[in-house]
Motif scaffolding. Structure first.
Motif, PDB file in Angstrom:
ATOM      1  N   ALA A 113       0.906  -1.179   0.031  1.00  0.00           N
ATOM      2  CA  ALA A 113       0.029   0.020  -0.034  1.00  0.00           C
ATOM      3  C   ALA A 113       0.978   1.175   0.104  1.00  0.00           C
ATOM      4  O   ALA A 113       0.611   2.181  -0.598  1.00  0.00           O
ATOM      5  CB  ALA A 113      -0.833  -0.273   1.166  1.00  0.00           C
ATOM      6  N   SER A 125      -4.606   5.812   2.524  1.00  0.00           N
ATOM      7  CA  SER A 125      -5.923   4.838   2.932  1.00  0.00           C
ATOM      8  C   SER A 125      -6.355   4.497   1.702  1.00  0.00           C
ATOM      9  O   SER A 125      -7.200   3.576   1.483  1.00  0.00           O
ATOM     10  CB  SER A 125      -6.958   5.984   3.928  1.00  0.00           C
ATOM     11  N   GLU A 128      -4.471   1.767   0.411  1.00  0.00           N
ATOM     12  CA  GLU A 128      -4.966   0.535   1.367  1.00  0.00           C
ATOM     13  C   GLU A 128      -6.009  -0.232   0.914  1.00  0.00           C
ATOM     14  O   GLU A 128      -6.177  -1.623   0.989  1.00  0.00           O
ATOM     15  CB  GLU A 128      -4.867   0.798   2.837  1.00  0.00           C
ATOM     16  N   LEU A 129      -6.824   0.422   0.202  1.00  0.00           N
ATOM     17  CA  LEU A 129      -8.216  -0.085  -0.358  1.00  0.00           C
ATOM     18  C   LEU A 129      -7.804  -1.127  -1.372  1.00  0.00           C
ATOM     19  O   LEU A 129      -8.539  -2.234  -1.517  1.00  0.00           O
ATOM     20  CB  LEU A 129      -9.195   0.947  -0.958  1.00  0.00           C
ATOM     21  N   VAL A 131      -5.125  -2.961  -1.568  1.00  0.00           N
ATOM     22  CA  VAL A 131      -4.662  -4.338  -0.682  1.00  0.00           C
ATOM     23  C   VAL A 131      -5.676  -4.945  -0.206  1.00  0.00           C
ATOM     24  O   VAL A 131      -5.717  -6.180  -0.173  1.00  0.00           O
ATOM     25  CB  VAL A 131      -3.327  -3.707   0.321  1.00  0.00           C
ATOM     26  N   GLN A 132      -6.416  -4.406   0.561  1.00  0.00           N
ATOM     27  CA  GLN A 132      -7.789  -4.898   1.218  1.00  0.00           C
ATOM     28  C   GLN A 132      -8.622  -5.580  -0.011  1.00  0.00           C
ATOM     29  O   GLN A 132      -8.926  -7.091   0.353  1.00  0.00           O
ATOM     30  CB  GLN A 132      -8.552  -4.116   2.031  1.00  0.00           C
ATOM     31  N   ALA A 133      -8.856  -4.867  -0.927  1.00  0.00           N
ATOM     32  CA  ALA A 133      -9.630  -5.661  -2.183  1.00  0.00           C
ATOM     33  C   ALA A 133      -9.127  -6.950  -2.573  1.00  0.00           C
ATOM     34  O   ALA A 133      -9.544  -7.982  -2.919  1.00  0.00           O
ATOM     35  CB  ALA A 133     -10.119  -4.714  -3.097  1.00  0.00           C
ATOM     36  N   ARG A 134      -7.600  -6.493  -2.795  1.00  0.00           N
ATOM     37  CA  ARG A 134      -6.823  -7.697  -3.189  1.00  0.00           C
ATOM     38  C   ARG A 134      -6.837  -9.244  -2.467  1.00  0.00           C
ATOM     39  O   ARG A 134      -6.865 -10.223  -2.793  1.00  0.00           O
ATOM     40  CB  ARG A 134      -5.385  -7.260  -3.486  1.00  0.00           C
ATOM     41  N   GLU A 135      -6.592  -8.861  -1.075  1.00  0.00           N
ATOM     42  CA  GLU A 135      -6.675  -9.889  -0.082  1.00  0.00           C
ATOM     43  C   GLU A 135      -8.091 -10.697  -0.051  1.00  0.00           C
ATOM     44  O   GLU A 135      -8.118 -11.719   0.219  1.00  0.00           O
ATOM     45  CB  GLU A 135      -6.001  -9.531   1.122  1.00  0.00           C
ATOM     46  N   ALA A 136      -9.186  -9.864  -0.177  1.00  0.00           N
ATOM     47  CA  ALA A 136     -10.401 -10.199   0.014  1.00  0.00           C
ATOM     48  C   ALA A 136     -10.937 -11.174  -1.029  1.00  0.00           C
ATOM     49  O   ALA A 136     -11.504 -12.091  -0.910  1.00  0.00           O
ATOM     50  CB  ALA A 136     -11.395  -9.065   0.238  1.00  0.00           C
ATOM     51  N   ALA A 151     -11.996  -1.928  -5.390  1.00  0.00           N
ATOM     52  CA  ALA A 151     -11.417  -1.317  -4.180  1.00  0.00           C
ATOM     53  C   ALA A 151     -12.105  -0.198  -3.693  1.00  0.00           C
ATOM     54  O   ALA A 151     -11.897   0.619  -2.698  1.00  0.00           O
ATOM     55  CB  ALA A 151      -9.991  -0.947  -4.639  1.00  0.00           C
TER      56      ALA A 151
END
Length: 169
Positions: A113, A125, A128-129, A131-136, A151
């Motif tokens: 991120a 921030s 980071e969206l 990275v979160q979308a990629r992991e989810a 994202a």
């Protein structure tokens, strides 16, 4: 336009002169029209001489931006044609040691991120969206627009991110 008799012949010398002038003026009008439309025809059929482009070397900052864009286009072509080479060269991964200059691209499928934020010049921030979308999701993004939508990145940042984003499979 000229007076004619019952047989359809021009009446007298005036009729013949008027008919001659009408033909000459008509031909002259056609000639002038063709001459005036020549530049338009050249442009329509792609035969026009291209306008001279501004010299980028006059301003070093402009030259640097244009050079970086060219490197990004070259790097994108490498990713498309040979993803393994792209990985080896480290395209889109400014956080890793690499010798290849990709012009400032960032891989939304693999970069952390903070690197996404720095490279795309966006808030941490927002980066980071990704990275979160990629992991989810658990699967790599297949398209930059898909990554932006999943994202839930604000629309006003899309063009700024698209300019630097790449997806290395």
């Amino acid at each position: 336009m000229t007076p004619v008799d019952a047989a359809g012949d021009p009446v007298g010398k005036v009729g013949g002169v008027l008919q001659f002038l009408t033909v000459v003026l008509s031909l002259a009008t056609l000639g002038v029209a063709c001459f005036q439309l020549a530049p338009l025809r050249r442009e329509a059929y792609g035969l026009a001489t291209p306008a001279p482009q501004p010299v980028a070397a006059a301003d070093p900052a402009v030259a640097a931006v244009l050079a970086a864009r060219a490197r990004r286009a070259e790097a994108r072509a490498i990713v498309t044609k040979d993803p393994l080479m792209a990985r080896e060269l480290g395209i889109g991964r400014p956080d890793r040691r690499r010798a290849y200059d990709d012009g400032g691209l960032v891989d939304l499928n693999g970069a952390p991120a903070d690197v996404i934020a720095t490279t795309c010049d966006i808030p941490a921030s927002t980066a980071e969206l990704f990275v979160q979308a990629r992991e989810a999701r658990g699967v790599a993004f297949s398209d930059v627009d898909e990554a932006l939508i999943l994202a839930e990145v604000p629309v006003q940042l899309w063009d700024q991110i698209r300019d630097r984003a790449i997806l290395v499979p």
